[in-house]
Motif scaffolding. Structure first.
Motif, PDB file in Angstrom:
ATOM      1  N   VAL A  16       0.841  -1.200   0.000  1.00 20.82           N
ATOM      2  CA  VAL A  16       0.000   0.000   0.000  1.00 20.82           C
ATOM      3  C   VAL A  16       0.874   1.248   0.000  1.00 20.82           C
ATOM      4  O   VAL A  16       0.616   2.210  -0.737  1.00 20.82           O
ATOM      5  N   TRP A  28      -3.288  -0.373  -5.201  1.00 22.72           N
ATOM      6  CA  TRP A  28      -3.077  -0.513  -3.758  1.00 22.72           C
ATOM      7  C   TRP A  28      -4.351  -0.265  -2.955  1.00 22.72           C
ATOM      8  O   TRP A  28      -4.421  -0.624  -1.777  1.00 22.72           O
ATOM      9  N   SER A  46      -2.405   2.038   5.599  1.00 24.02           N
ATOM     10  CA  SER A  46      -0.959   1.950   5.796  1.00 24.02           C
ATOM     11  C   SER A  46      -0.595   1.646   7.239  1.00 24.02           C
ATOM     12  O   SER A  46      -1.246   2.131   8.177  1.00 24.02           O
TER      13      SER A  46
END
Length: 218
Positions: free
Chosen positions: A57, A126, A185
């Motif tokens: 990501v 992502w 994230s």
């Protein structure tokens, strides 16, 4: 926060066609210096706990947002050089310097992770559920080649309206991407810069809305 930058002036940022006027160039030089200095300093600002992989990501977001930001910088440079509206000159300078600095951070982290500036994955891969978000190869909020061409040719009130309208859409797309990065994230650097983008661009959207009303009524 909007700075008091009102009269930068004569070179251009890489890949940006230069409108006439010295105002453009000093800002271009400033952007290069900001990007270089912050790129070098990026590794010293926030300690790293690990390196994300090529298909992570984090890598996907940094690559995509670097591309997204690059167009915003170009639009801001065009408005900064061509607008006669002081508030738009200031706003465009802020956008250009802030987003060029963020590009410096993002590219530095990719280098630190031994990753290239581009990857093999498709843009937005992502982000879960992003199917269909890429239109004509453009990420959310990005202006088309025709819109960019029209912006370069515009003058006066037309330039102001086109810039503000395009940048508003650009920010909305960027905020959405950054919010997703914060959620997805696990890297503290990416979380920090993505949240910074959300905060700054949401504030700028409010300012853009106010300026659009002033320009259209003027």
């Amino acid at each position: 926060m909007i700075s008091d930058v009102t009269s930068p002036g004569a070179d251009t940022a890489p890949g940006v066609a230069a409108p006439s006027g010295n105002r453009f160039g000093y800002l271009g030089v400033a952007l290069l210096l900001v990007g270089l200095l912050l790129g070098v300093a990026a590794g010293l600002v926030i300690p790293r706990l690990g390196n994300p992989g090529d298909d992570s990501v984090e890598a996907g977001f940094l690559r995509d947002m670097s591309t997204h930001h690059a167009q915003a910088v170009e639009m801001a440079m065009i408005a900064h050089a061509g607008s006669d509206t002081p508030q738009i000159v200031t706003l465009s300078a802020d956008i250009a310097t802030t987003q060029q600095a963020q590009i410096g951070y993002m590219q530095a982290w990719l280098r630190d992770w031994d990753l290239g500036p581009t990857g093999s994955s498709e843009p937005m891969a992502w982000m879960p559920g992003s199917d269909g978000s890429i239109v004509d190869g453009l990420m959310p909020g990005m202006a088309t080649s025709d819109q960019m061409a029209a912006l370069r040719k515009a003058t006066g009130k037309q330039l102001d309206v086109q810039f503000l309208t395009l940048m508003r859409a650009h920010h909305l797309g960027g905020v959405h991407m950054a919010q997703e990065a914060v959620e997805l994230s696990d890297d503290e650097n990416v979380d920090w810069i993505a949240q910074s983008m959300v905060t700054a661009q949401q504030g700028e959207i409010q300012l853009i809305d106010s300026l659009l009303k002033q320009v259209q009524q003027g």
